[in-house]
Design a protein around this motif. Structure first.
Motif: not given
Lengths: 286, 286
Positions: A279-280, A282-283, A285, B195, B198, B212
């Motif tokens: 997920e990190i 994905r965030v 990007r 972020m 996460l 997202l």
């Protein structure tokens, strides 16, 4: 005031003992455990909010992450008029995020509520997963006000003690931590507070002439409270008798009991239910 | 920071203008009216709680004394994920007595809710007399998320703007002061906040990978918000656009708007509905 092994727990000091009770023998003006005095206690009140808030947020987070298994709390506030149920809501539960509090005040039942068993409206108001439910009055009025005012026959209210115990055992078994606080105000202090309501236009709205009818039945209420405290006081749904003549002590004592109860729940943050590293990325990007 | 005639009202500074809106042209990092800077603003936040609390208590008192005619408030919080709806609830509405706040978070509708008109669940959650209702998301999602995710055909959501205006006009006419806050967070700040969720196990629970997907539709949400702000912005149910990149500003701005709105309501304590002198005598004799 730090909480060390040597500091007695307020929840130990104020836990209502088992067995026959004469609540009129309890000192409503006492301040057990408040060695720091009024000033130090108010200071502690300001400080303990941070820990209470974090524990409440953990409870809430679990409720969101795992609703089917998450725990809940239910705090029942009982006490005669002016004992300070509203004050505890404002000052003690005002310390934590309003999102995590489910507040319910119970008044005289509505016609619809009267069509059902006395626990019907109570069940409908129970806190959801991760929530702290706060009841301003409760099903206990059905063995207190209802008894004193003879609204039902004795066999009916007598049967309710067992029903209440079974109900609360069911709550405990399903993960609800029940905390019951009897705010014990003295008859003299009640008189002062009623008078104060009549001396300030900002307090008129809190006054009801029916308060005096309740006051006239003081001794009967004490008998009824004694029976409640004796018959409905298991460790899984304990009563605390809160000396309530000093507002600063009352609010603090309930806050300490809340905090101690939440500490005992070993609340931790729920684990991630997703792949954190993925997920990190994905965030990043996004 | 005192409130004088010369100090501009935050509710004037942040009032969304009439006519076509491009909300992306609003600076989410702005801090209009916060001349005192972050420190002074946090100080003002701590101080304004007392006045907010008193006005809220007057509103509440009227609700108790005159339920049929008492006014209410309804605060609608809208904003994309991480904009801080929860933070405003905690920090701004945490300033007043939890008893006076009726909080409702709206999530994706349940099957039962979907069986009804989109305003059905909203009406059921309206605040009672004297209460401040706070909606964390609202009926606006039915022209925002529903539109962006194409959950209904365009003619359906197009028809909702008028329905919403009529609904809110009805609320205003029946004495509910509607305050609508769009928490305007920038796309860059949202990325930082996602972020942060996460990077701390204490925040995992706030993260959902669906955030997202919403973020990917950012531009479509802005178009949808523009239409909301243009079409549903009457003086009787005004929108405020709250710059939300600075949490301290966001929380304070909503608090100021609340305070200014409550001041404008000219709230006074309800008169006694009993004979004060006679009741004083009764209490003395009790």
């Amino acid at each position: 005031m730090t909480d060390t092994r040597e500091t007695p727990l307020i929840s130990d000091l104020l836990r209502c003992p088992q067995g026959p009770i004469d609540v009129t023998s309890f000192d409503a003006g006492a301040t057990p455990g408040a060695e720091a005095g009024k000033k130090g206690t108010l200071q502690d009140m300001a400080e303990l909010g941070a820990e209470m808030s974090e524990l409440q947020e953990r409870l809430f987070a679990r409720g969101r992450a795992e609703p089917a298994t998450a725990r809940r709390m239910l705090v029942i506030l009982q006490g005669l008029d002016t004992a300070g149920k509203g004050g505890v809501v404002r000052h003690t539960f005002g310390l934590v995020d309003p999102q995590g509090i489910h507040l319910q005040a119970f008044k005289a039942p509505t016609p619809e509520e009267l069509e059902h068993d006395f626990l019907w409206r109570i069940r409908r108001a129970l806190p959801g997963p991760g929530m702290i439910g706060v009841f301003d009055r409760s099903h206990y009025e059905d063995v207190l006000a209802v008894r004193v005012n003879r609204l039902v026959e004795e066999p009916v209210w007598q049967g309710r003690f067992d029903l209440i115990n079974r109900f609360e055992a069911e709550l405990a078994a399903s993960g609800t931590h029940v905390v019951k606080c009897f705010l014990n105000v003295s008859k003299e202090e009640q008189k002062k507070r009623l008078m104060a309501r009549l001396e300030s236009p900002a307090k008129y709205w809190k006054y009801s002439s029916s308060d005096l009818e309740t006051r006239a039945n003081w001794d009967q209420y004490m008998v009824a409270y004694n029976e409640v405290l004796e018959r409905c006081n298991p460790d899984e749904a304990p009563w605390y008798v809160i000396p309530a003549d000093h507002k600063w002590y009352r609010n603090w004592a309930v806050a300490r009991i809340m905090l101690e109860t939440m500490r005992s729940m070993q609340l931790s943050w729920p684990p991630a239910d997703f792949d954190v590293a993925r997920e990190i990325e994905r965030v990043k990007r996004s």
